[in-house]
Design a protein around this motif. Sequence first.
Motif: not given
Lengths: 117, 114
Positions: B73-77, B68-71, B24-26
């Motif tokens: 997040s930038f999760h790696l899968t 995902k801007k709303s979350e 997650n980023y800010s």
Amino acid sequence: EAQVTQNPRYLITVTGKKLTVTCSQNMNHEYMSWYRQDPGLGLRQIYYSMNVEVTDKGDVPEGYKVSRKEKRNFPLILESPSPNQTSLYFCASSTAVVSGRYTGELFFGEGSRLTVL
Amino acid sequence: AQSVTQLGSHVSVSEGALVLLRCNYSSSVPPYLFWYVQYPNQGLQLLLKYTSAATLVKGINGFEAEFKKSETSFHLTKPSAHMRDAAEYFCAVSGASGTYKYIFGTGTRLKVLA
């Protein structure tokens, strides 16, 4: 082969004995930077250089010096090492900086593990 | 100011199982986001990056990440873990204009169980 080369890879030294970690890149990158990696803290920037003779402090510059006399080289100098500088150090370079922001890849050296007794 | 939070300093998965590493980023500006991988005794190398084009980004070695801007997040899968994926993974965000910073997360060590 495009690479960032650091030396030495491993070093054990004693408190107060000046040392230099060299860094050289063969990709003609303008931007170079030093990071230290500590468990649980990730990578923290020590110094960076936007070009020859242009350097600036990162987040943890205390106890370190750098110089950028040539485009390809960016040595990290510890004038009087202390045990809290025991760490894994990485040099990195990049060309993709636009308006002061990274847009591209950082190329890293293989790291220099420094122990200060 | 920018920051990155990686949830879970250690993640274990079985070989063949889904890999999910969370980030997650800010950021006060539209972010540029990156995932790097570090194999033992090596430097970091880029897996993939998001720079405001497609929100689903594909990288090397079968990894992908979704912005995902709303979350924030930038999760790696990766659909199916392989033993060679065992490494430490770092999420990073490019700092605000003029700061010349890459802000790294604290890393997630991935262990793949046979």
